[in-house]
Design a protein around this motif. Structure first.
Motif, short mmCIF file in Angstrom:
data_model
loop_
_atom_site.label_atom_id
_atom_site.label_comp_id
_atom_site.label_asym_id
_atom_site.label_seq_id
_atom_site.Cartn_x
_atom_site.Cartn_y
_atom_site.Cartn_z
N GLY A 106 79.10 45.35 27.42
CA GLY A 106 80.19 46.32 27.80
C GLY A 106 81.40 44.92 27.72
N CYS A 107 81.74 43.69 26.93
CA CYS A 107 82.47 43.02 27.06
C CYS A 107 82.64 41.93 24.75
CB CYS A 107 82.16 41.63 27.93
SG CYS A 107 80.74 40.50 27.80
N GLN A 108 82.96 41.11 25.09
CA GLN A 108 83.28 40.99 23.64
C GLN A 108 82.40 39.30 23.40
OE1 GLN A 108 85.43 41.29 20.63
NE2 GLN A 108 85.31 43.84 22.43
N VAL A 109 81.89 39.05 23.07
CA VAL A 109 81.40 37.51 22.44
C VAL A 109 82.11 36.72 22.51
CG1 VAL A 109 80.38 36.01 20.56
CG2 VAL A 109 80.23 38.43 20.04
N GLN A 110 83.49 36.52 22.97
CA GLN A 110 83.79 35.68 23.60
C GLN A 110 84.35 35.48 24.85
OE1 GLN A 110 85.41 38.07 20.88
NE2 GLN A 110 86.30 37.22 19.94
N THR A 111 83.44 36.33 25.48
CA THR A 111 83.78 36.66 27.43
C THR A 111 82.39 36.25 27.47
OG1 THR A 111 85.04 39.23 26.77
CG2 THR A 111 84.65 38.06 28.99
N VAL A 112 81.23 36.05 26.89
CA VAL A 112 80.13 35.45 26.94
C VAL A 112 80.65 34.44 27.08
CG1 VAL A 112 78.34 35.46 26.48
CG2 VAL A 112 78.69 37.60 26.22
N ARG A 113 80.81 34.02 25.48
CA ARG A 113 81.00 32.31 25.13
C ARG A 113 82.03 31.08 26.37
NH1 ARG A 113 81.74 32.84 19.44
NH2 ARG A 113 79.83 32.65 18.28
N TYR A 114 82.91 31.85 26.96
CA TYR A 114 84.10 31.58 28.13
C TYR A 114 83.58 31.63 29.07
CZ TYR A 114 87.41 31.28 31.65
OH TYR A 114 88.41 31.55 33.04
N TYR A 115 82.90 32.38 29.94
CA TYR A 115 81.60 32.16 31.02
C TYR A 115 80.58 31.07 31.02
CZ TYR A 115 84.09 36.92 32.66
OH TYR A 115 85.09 37.87 32.60
N GLU A 116 80.20 30.95 29.51
CA GLU A 116 79.26 30.06 29.40
C GLU A 116 79.73 28.82 29.86
OE1 GLU A 116 77.76 30.12 25.99
OE2 GLU A 116 76.54 32.09 26.46
N GLU A 117 81.13 28.31 29.10
CA GLU A 117 81.89 27.73 29.02
C GLU A 117 82.88 26.90 30.58
OE1 GLU A 117 86.86 26.69 28.05
OE2 GLU A 117 84.48 27.34 26.06
N ILE A 118 82.54 27.95 31.92
CA ILE A 118 83.06 27.63 32.44
C ILE A 118 81.85 28.06 33.85
CG2 ILE A 118 85.62 28.38 32.47
CD1 ILE A 118 84.87 31.05 33.55
N GLY A 119 81.07 28.04 33.20
CA GLY A 119 79.60 28.02 34.53
C GLY A 119 79.36 29.08 35.14
N LEU A 120 79.99 29.68 34.53
CA LEU A 120 79.54 31.25 35.39
C LEU A 120 77.97 31.77 34.32
CD1 LEU A 120 82.27 33.27 36.15
CD2 LEU A 120 81.45 32.02 37.29
N LEU A 121 77.66 31.94 33.14
CA LEU A 121 76.83 32.08 32.55
C LEU A 121 75.50 30.66 32.66
CD1 LEU A 121 77.14 34.79 30.80
CD2 LEU A 121 75.67 34.72 32.54
N PRO A 122 74.45 30.77 32.58
CA PRO A 122 74.26 29.53 32.45
C PRO A 122 74.13 29.04 30.37
CG PRO A 122 72.33 30.52 32.77
CD PRO A 122 74.09 31.12 32.99
N GLN A 123 73.57 27.77 30.49
CA GLN A 123 73.34 27.70 28.97
C GLN A 123 72.95 28.02 28.15
OE1 GLN A 123 76.13 26.11 26.84
NE2 GLN A 123 77.26 26.58 28.67
#
Length: 153
Positions: free
Chosen positions: A19-36
């Motif tokens: 339920g979010c945007q692709v940009q949100t996923v990329r942002y969470y990856e960038e700041i380390g909340l989601l693993p690469q």
């Protein structure tokens, strides 16, 4: 031929299911909340159900208003399920205190706006109570030292 035990999906599917945007996923990856993510032969990101659960946790935490840093701490605790949860309790209590403070400030703001609107006679701007109050901070009940209420920020 090696069989894949875990079904994977692309970033668009992950974002949609969370339920979010692709940009949100990329942002969470960038700041380390989601693993690469793993990448396929075409260098496209590939995600699994564990990543979806983690992203859903992040989104739900953010919907509750937790800061990114608080989410980071909560995720670290979730990654170590045998740890005591007293730190999670402290994070939630601190956030609750912040929410209650914000509600108090918003209630004071609402009351002040109601007062200003009720006192407006609907005449000309030069006689407008709303413009008068906004022009003279001493007339506001919510301001610190004025009417005994804390300033609204």
């Amino acid at each position: 031929m090696q069989r894949q035990d875990t079904q994977t999906f692309g970033i668009g599917t992950l974002a949609s299911r969370a339920g979010c945007q692709v940009q949100t996923v990329r942002y969470y990856e960038e700041i380390g909340l989601l693993p690469q993510p793993a990448r396929n032969a075409g260098n496209q990101r590939r995600y699994d159900e564990a990543t979806l659960r983690r992203l859903t946790f992040i989104r739900h935490s953010r919907d509750f208003g937790f800061s990114v840093e608080a989410v980071r701490e909560l995720l670290d605790m979730a990654d170590h399920p045998n740890m005591p949860c007293d730190h999670a309790d402290a994070i939630a209590k601190r956030h609750l205190d912040e929410v209650e403070s914000r509600i108090e400030r918003l209630s004071a703001l609402r009351d002040e706006l109601k007062r200003m609107v009720a006192q407006c006679a609907g005449g000309r701007v030069e006689e407008c109570r709303i413009v008068e109050v906004l022009s003279d901070h001493d007339q506001c009940l919510h301001a610190s030292g004025h009417g005994g209420r804390e300033a609204i920020r």
